[in-house]
Design a protein around this motif. Structure first.
Motif, PDB file in Angstrom:
ATOM      1  N   ILE A 100      43.536  28.049  57.364  1.00 46.08           N
ATOM      2  CA  ILE A 100      43.223  28.590  56.045  1.00 46.08           C
ATOM      3  C   ILE A 100      43.100  30.105  56.103  1.00 46.08           C
ATOM      4  N   TYR A 101      42.556  30.635  57.201  1.00 48.52           N
ATOM      5  CA  TYR A 101      42.445  32.089  57.301  1.00 48.52           C
ATOM      6  C   TYR A 101      43.819  32.747  57.347  1.00 48.52           C
ATOM      7  N   GLY A 102      44.782  32.107  58.013  1.00 45.28           N
ATOM      8  CA  GLY A 102      46.129  32.657  58.096  1.00 45.28           C
ATOM      9  C   GLY A 102      46.719  32.908  56.721  1.00 45.28           C
ATOM     10  N   ILE A 103      46.424  31.987  55.784  1.00 44.82           N
ATOM     11  CA  ILE A 103      46.923  32.139  54.417  1.00 44.82           C
ATOM     12  C   ILE A 103      46.078  33.140  53.633  1.00 44.82           C
ATOM     13  N   MET A 104      44.762  33.020  53.746  1.00 41.90           N
ATOM     14  CA  MET A 104      43.876  33.868  52.953  1.00 41.90           C
ATOM     15  C   MET A 104      43.947  35.335  53.375  1.00 41.90           C
ATOM     16  N   GLN A 105      44.214  35.580  54.629  1.00 41.24           N
ATOM     17  CA  GLN A 105      44.363  36.960  55.089  1.00 41.24           C
ATOM     18  C   GLN A 105      45.537  37.640  54.377  1.00 41.24           C
ATOM     19  N   LYS A 106      46.639  36.910  54.248  1.00 39.09           N
ATOM     20  CA  LYS A 106      47.812  37.458  53.553  1.00 39.09           C
ATOM     21  C   LYS A 106      47.497  37.724  52.084  1.00 39.09           C
ATOM     22  N   ILE A 107      46.789  36.785  51.462  1.00 37.18           N
ATOM     23  CA  ILE A 107      46.420  36.945  50.050  1.00 37.18           C
ATOM     24  C   ILE A 107      45.482  38.137  49.877  1.00 37.18           C
ATOM     25  N   LEU A 108      44.515  38.271  50.775  1.00 40.26           N
ATOM     26  CA  LEU A 108      43.573  39.392  50.703  1.00 40.26           C
ATOM     27  C   LEU A 108      44.296  40.727  50.846  1.00 40.26           C
ATOM     28  N   LEU A 109      45.193  40.801  51.790  1.00 38.98           N
ATOM     29  CA  LEU A 109      45.940  42.050  51.995  1.00 38.98           C
ATOM     30  C   LEU A 109      46.766  42.392  50.760  1.00 38.98           C
ATOM     31  N   ARG A 110      47.313  41.360  50.113  1.00 38.79           N
ATOM     32  CA  ARG A 110      48.117  41.568  48.921  1.00 38.79           C
ATOM     33  C   ARG A 110      47.254  42.055  47.757  1.00 38.79           C
ATOM     34  N   GLU A 111      46.090  41.417  47.571  1.00 41.62           N
ATOM     35  CA  GLU A 111      45.219  41.760  46.445  1.00 41.62           C
ATOM     36  C   GLU A 111      44.430  43.042  46.694  1.00 41.62           C
ATOM     37  N   ASN A 112      44.258  43.405  47.960  1.00 36.99           N
ATOM     38  CA  ASN A 112      43.528  44.619  48.297  1.00 36.99           C
ATOM     39  C   ASN A 112      44.217  45.883  47.789  1.00 36.99           C
ATOM     40  N   LYS A 113      45.493  45.784  47.501  1.00 38.12           N
ATOM     41  CA  LYS A 113      46.227  46.959  47.015  1.00 38.12           C
ATOM     42  C   LYS A 113      45.643  47.466  45.704  1.00 38.12           C
ATOM     43  N   ILE A 114      45.015  46.536  44.955  1.00 40.14           N
ATOM     44  CA  ILE A 114      44.450  46.904  43.655  1.00 40.14           C
ATOM     45  C   ILE A 114      42.924  47.001  43.719  1.00 40.14           C
ATOM     46  N   ASP A 115      42.291  45.994  44.307  1.00 41.03           N
ATOM     47  CA  ASP A 115      40.820  45.924  44.299  1.00 41.03           C
ATOM     48  C   ASP A 115      40.266  45.840  45.714  1.00 41.03           C
ATOM     49  N   GLN A 116      40.611  46.790  46.551  1.00 41.81           N
ATOM     50  CA  GLN A 116      40.249  46.700  47.958  1.00 41.81           C
ATOM     51  C   GLN A 116      38.753  46.846  48.221  1.00 41.81           C
ATOM     52  N   ASN A 117      38.003  47.407  47.297  1.00 39.44           N
ATOM     53  CA  ASN A 117      36.575  47.602  47.515  1.00 39.44           C
ATOM     54  C   ASN A 117      35.700  46.606  46.757  1.00 39.44           C
ATOM     55  N   ARG A 118      36.310  45.512  46.295  1.00 39.63           N
ATOM     56  CA  ARG A 118      35.544  44.506  45.554  1.00 39.63           C
ATOM     57  C   ARG A 118      35.631  43.151  46.254  1.00 39.63           C
ATOM     58  N   GLU A 119      34.558  42.396  46.130  1.00 40.06           N
ATOM     59  CA  GLU A 119      34.561  41.043  46.687  1.00 40.06           C
ATOM     60  C   GLU A 119      35.380  40.121  45.794  1.00 40.06           C
ATOM     61  N   HIS A 120      36.185  39.288  46.431  1.00 39.38           N
ATOM     62  CA  HIS A 120      36.973  38.263  45.738  1.00 39.38           C
ATOM     63  C   HIS A 120      36.403  36.895  46.131  1.00 39.38           C
ATOM     64  N   PHE A 121      36.396  35.961  45.192  1.00 35.76           N
ATOM     65  CA  PHE A 121      35.940  34.595  45.493  1.00 35.76           C
ATOM     66  C   PHE A 121      37.043  33.625  45.091  1.00 35.76           C
ATOM     67  N   TRP A 122      37.531  32.885  46.081  1.00 36.50           N
ATOM     68  CA  TRP A 122      38.611  31.917  45.848  1.00 36.50           C
ATOM     69  C   TRP A 122      38.120  30.491  46.088  1.00 36.50           C
ATOM     70  N   VAL A 123      38.815  29.553  45.481  1.00 38.91           N
ATOM     71  CA  VAL A 123      38.624  28.130  45.768  1.00 38.91           C
ATOM     72  C   VAL A 123      39.966  27.562  46.189  1.00 38.91           C
ATOM     73  N   ILE A 124      39.973  26.865  47.306  1.00 39.45           N
ATOM     74  CA  ILE A 124      41.187  26.211  47.805  1.00 39.45           C
ATOM     75  C   ILE A 124      41.030  24.710  47.606  1.00 39.45           C
ATOM     76  N   GLY A 125      41.897  24.118  46.800  1.00 43.06           N
ATOM     77  CA  GLY A 125      41.841  22.683  46.552  1.00 43.06           C
ATOM     78  C   GLY A 125      42.758  21.925  47.495  1.00 43.06           C
ATOM     79  N   LEU A 126      42.270  20.796  48.003  1.00 40.85           N
ATOM     80  CA  LEU A 126      43.031  20.009  48.974  1.00 40.85           C
ATOM     81  C   LEU A 126      43.247  18.577  48.509  1.00 40.85           C
ATOM     82  N   GLU A 127      44.376  18.022  48.902  1.00 38.83           N
ATOM     83  CA  GLU A 127      44.634  16.598  48.706  1.00 38.83           C
ATOM     84  C   GLU A 127      43.853  15.809  49.756  1.00 38.83           C
TER      85      GLU A 127
END
Length: 207
Positions: free
Chosen positions: A19-46
């Motif tokens: 899960i970190y492998g995926i979330m790290q990429k997402i964080l790096l992508r979203e950090n371009k805009i809001d790099q100094n703010r906390e993000h909270f995600w939910v990952i849903g699983l089957e």
């Protein structure tokens, strides 16, 4: 906001590294805009731990984010996720959970039990590393908490535990009586449902 995933990213989650492998990429992508703010995600699983969705629930401040139960579970219930993973970042890079992090996890774990959507982990991430509540044992500790357990659920749980204790004590008394009569321990174990080891430990005076 629903995070768009590639087919390669819709993987089966085997551990927190996945899960970190995926979330790290997402964080790096979203950090371009809001790099100094906390993000909270939910990952849903089957049921087989394959990712159904990743949803950005909220954007907070430099050291705080907000995760209301309604926001966290509404998408999970719509998508019929059977379990979820919580994830948020610490812009400072410090991965130690704050008391607020523990508290929101505690609340969401209990809500998950009520709506039958288990919280199986909470990751705190940075661009370079992460901390897993499950891997560190913190998730297990929070699951034992009763802070956010509704009173009626707590009363039901206590009643169930009391009933189980009473049934077990009854089995033990039956086993003792059979042991006094000289019945062999294997038969006693099979008759009462107690383990052979438990029966062997019973100390009684034979008649």
């Amino acid at each position: 906001m629903d995070i768009k995933l590639t087919e390669e990213e819709k993987i089966k989650i085997l551990n927190s590294d996945d899960i970190y492998g995926i979330m790290q990429k997402i964080l790096l992508r979203e950090n371009k805009i809001d790099q100094n703010r906390e993000h909270f995600w939910v990952i849903g699983l089957e049921n087989n731990n394959r990712i159904l969705f990743i949803e950005l629930i909220s954007l907070g401040t430099v050291n705080k984010t907000f995760a209301e139960p309604m926001e966290v579970f509404s998408f999970a219930l719509q998508k019929r996720a059977v379990k979820i993973i919580l994830c948020h970042n610490h812009p400072s890079g410090e991965l130690k959970p704050s008391e607020a992090d523990k508290d929101v996890s505690d609340k969401l774990i209990q809500v998950g039990i009520i709506v039958n959507t288990e919280v199986i982990d909470h990751l705190i991430i940075s661009t370079k590393s992460y901390l897993s509540f499950s891997d560190t044992g913190l998730l297990g500790e929070l699951k034992k908490s009763t802070k956010y357990v509704p009173k009626y659920v707590l009363e039901k749980r206590i009643k169930k535990e009391a009933t189980e204790i009473a049934k077990r004590n009854e089995k033990i008394e039956i086993a003792k009586e059979l042991k006094r009569k000289g019945i062999d321990e294997q038969t006693i174990s099979e008759s009462t449902g107690l383990s052979l080891e438990e029966v062997e430990k019973l100390r009684v005076k034979k008649k």
